[in-house]
Design a protein around this motif. Structure first.
Motif, PDB file in Angstrom:
ATOM      1  N   THR A 159       0.836  -1.197   0.000  1.00  0.00           N
ATOM      2  CA  THR A 159       0.000   0.000   0.000  1.00  0.00           C
ATOM      3  C   THR A 159       0.871   1.246   0.000  1.00  0.00           C
ATOM      4  OG1 THR A 159      -1.706  -1.174   1.258  1.00  0.00           O
ATOM      5  CG2 THR A 159      -1.841   1.234   1.187  1.00  0.00           C
ATOM      6  N   PRO A 160       0.722   2.144  -0.982  1.00  0.00           N
ATOM      7  CA  PRO A 160       1.514   3.373  -0.986  1.00  0.00           C
ATOM      8  C   PRO A 160       1.313   4.176   0.301  1.00  0.00           C
ATOM      9  CG  PRO A 160       0.456   3.060  -3.116  1.00  0.00           C
ATOM     10  CD  PRO A 160      -0.117   2.024  -2.187  1.00  0.00           C
ATOM     11  N   ARG A 161       2.376   4.871   0.686  1.00  0.00           N
ATOM     12  CA  ARG A 161       2.332   5.627   1.939  1.00  0.00           C
ATOM     13  C   ARG A 161       1.215   6.673   1.922  1.00  0.00           C
ATOM     14  NH1 ARG A 161       6.502   5.802   5.447  1.00  0.00           N
ATOM     15  NH2 ARG A 161       8.009   5.293   3.815  1.00  0.00           N
ATOM     16  N   LYS A 162       1.008   7.331   0.774  1.00  0.00           N
ATOM     17  CA  LYS A 162      -0.015   8.384   0.721  1.00  0.00           C
ATOM     18  C   LYS A 162      -1.400   7.829   1.008  1.00  0.00           C
ATOM     19  CE  LYS A 162      -0.360   8.129  -4.358  1.00  0.00           C
ATOM     20  NZ  LYS A 162       0.854   7.276  -4.542  1.00  0.00           N
ATOM     21  N   PHE A 163      -1.663   6.585   0.577  1.00  0.00           N
ATOM     22  CA  PHE A 163      -2.965   5.985   0.833  1.00  0.00           C
ATOM     23  C   PHE A 163      -3.082   5.540   2.286  1.00  0.00           C
ATOM     24  CE2 PHE A 163      -3.228   4.683  -3.908  1.00  0.00           C
ATOM     25  CZ  PHE A 163      -3.622   5.971  -4.236  1.00  0.00           C
ATOM     26  N   ARG A 164      -1.986   5.096   2.882  1.00  0.00           N
ATOM     27  CA  ARG A 164      -2.026   4.746   4.302  1.00  0.00           C
ATOM     28  C   ARG A 164      -2.403   5.968   5.137  1.00  0.00           C
ATOM     29  NH1 ARG A 164       3.008   0.541   5.427  1.00  0.00           N
ATOM     30  NH2 ARG A 164       2.934  -0.509   3.398  1.00  0.00           N
ATOM     31  N   LEU A 165      -1.792   7.099   4.807  1.00  0.00           N
ATOM     32  CA  LEU A 165      -2.064   8.317   5.566  1.00  0.00           C
ATOM     33  C   LEU A 165      -3.471   8.849   5.320  1.00  0.00           C
ATOM     34  CD1 LEU A 165       1.354  10.150   5.036  1.00  0.00           C
ATOM     35  CD2 LEU A 165       0.582   8.901   7.073  1.00  0.00           C
ATOM     36  N   ALA A 166      -4.089   8.445   4.209  1.00  0.00           N
ATOM     37  CA  ALA A 166      -5.412   8.961   3.852  1.00  0.00           C
ATOM     38  C   ALA A 166      -6.545   8.196   4.517  1.00  0.00           C
ATOM     39  CB  ALA A 166      -5.592   8.932   2.330  1.00  0.00           C
ATOM     40  N   PHE A 167      -6.237   7.154   5.282  1.00  0.00           N
ATOM     41  CA  PHE A 167      -7.274   6.435   6.007  1.00  0.00           C
ATOM     42  C   PHE A 167      -7.657   7.236   7.251  1.00  0.00           C
ATOM     43  CE2 PHE A 167      -6.174   2.637   3.534  1.00  0.00           C
ATOM     44  CZ  PHE A 167      -7.457   2.135   3.298  1.00  0.00           C
ATOM     45  N   THR A 168      -8.777   7.909   7.177  1.00  0.00           N
ATOM     46  CA  THR A 168      -9.253   8.725   8.296  1.00  0.00           C
ATOM     47  C   THR A 168     -10.259   7.978   9.169  1.00  0.00           C
ATOM     48  OG1 THR A 168     -10.938   9.668   6.832  1.00  0.00           O
ATOM     49  CG2 THR A 168      -8.872  10.895   7.075  1.00  0.00           C
ATOM     50  N   ASP A 169     -10.808   6.894   8.658  1.00  0.00           N
ATOM     51  CA  ASP A 169     -11.729   6.070   9.436  1.00  0.00           C
ATOM     52  C   ASP A 169     -11.172   4.651   9.468  1.00  0.00           C
ATOM     53  OD1 ASP A 169     -13.770   4.653  10.602  1.00  0.00           O
ATOM     54  OD2 ASP A 169     -15.372   5.541   9.402  1.00  0.00           O
ATOM     55  N   ARG A 170     -10.258   4.418  10.384  1.00  0.00           N
ATOM     56  CA  ARG A 170      -9.598   3.117  10.434  1.00  0.00           C
ATOM     57  C   ARG A 170     -10.525   2.027  10.958  1.00  0.00           C
ATOM     58  NH1 ARG A 170      -3.258   2.782  10.507  1.00  0.00           N
ATOM     59  NH2 ARG A 170      -2.852   4.521   9.116  1.00  0.00           N
TER      60      ARG A 170
END
Length: 241
Positions: free
Chosen positions: A187-198
């Motif tokens: 998973t690209p880092r930018k998409f990991r950081l974009a998870f606001t509802d884990r």
């Protein structure tokens, strides 16, 4: 993110993966200066109808190969970012139904959608293909599919891998920092950081990890042909931690 078709499209032909499931490589697509490989999937349902996932550029060769497998009845865009070639497929197959993932209707008001990719059953393919909305991400919302007969999980953007040999200068550095050029898809880092509802994301992941996946197909990475369930467990360990 703006998409541009490569000047040198890759000739696309269907490759058999298992009974009634094929894949085809599409043209490279440019996104903010980066070139991404693309992949589509064709599944023949029990009644003979074709389910086409993330359609790529419709060349005459690809159309002939698809038509030889059966009638196209379901055109599926798994992510709002995967919409570049939908209009040409809809024009070529006016009797097929076009399905929208969350967010795509607003992005493409010019397209006539016939249905939405809601979670749960009720779709014409539900007896053979499961699906999960991988929710909770601000920029990479997608619907993940699982073809039960072939035990194949199908991802769009949440797992990627670019070839580091194709990248130079600042693009190579950005891709490496974004975890897109590692030794396996992730998973690209930018998409990991974009998870606001884990919480929502982990609920989706729990359902996905319950699939007995043998292989994993991804739009922007080489396929994983064996031990797919273990691969998914490793790939999303960061989300469970």
């Amino acid at each position: 993110m703006p998409l541009q078709l490569s000047r040198d499209p890759v000739p696309a032909m269907l490759q058999l993966l298992d009974d009634n499931i094929w894949t085809a490589a599409g043209p490279q697509v440019g996104v903010l200066g980066f070139s991404y490989p693309t992949r589509m999937v064709v599944i023949r349902l029990a009644g003979g109808d074709l389910f086409v996932w993330s359609p790529t550029a419709l060349t005459p060769e690809l159309k002939a190969a698809v038509d030889a497998r059966g009638p196209v009845r379901h055109l599926v865009s798994p992510s709002a970012m995967h919409n570049l070639f939908l209009s040409e497929w809809q024009a070529a197959y006016p009797d097929a139904r076009l399905y929208a993932p969350p967010g795509l209707r607003a992005r493409r008001p010019d397209l006539a959608f016939d249905g939405d990719l809601a979670d749960g059953g009720g779709h014409p393919w539900s007896d053979e293909i499961d699906q999960v909305h991988f929710a909770g991400n601000r920029i990479a919302t997608e619907v993940v599919f699982f073809h039960r007969p072939s035990r194949t999980a199908i991802f769009t953007d949440l797992i990627q891998q670019l070839d580091a040999r194709d990248l130079k200068g600042w693009r190579a550095l950005v891709a490496r920092l974004d975890l897109m050029t590692g030794d396996q898809p992730q998973t690209p880092r930018k998409f990991r950081l974009a998870f606001t509802d884990r919480k929502a994301a982990r609920a989706a992941l729990t359902r996905i990890e319950a699939w007995p996946a043998r292989r994993v197909l991804m739009a922007h990475a080489p396929p994983v042909m064996e031990d797919g369930q273990a691969f998914l467990t490793r790939t999303f360990a960061w989300l469970r931690d």
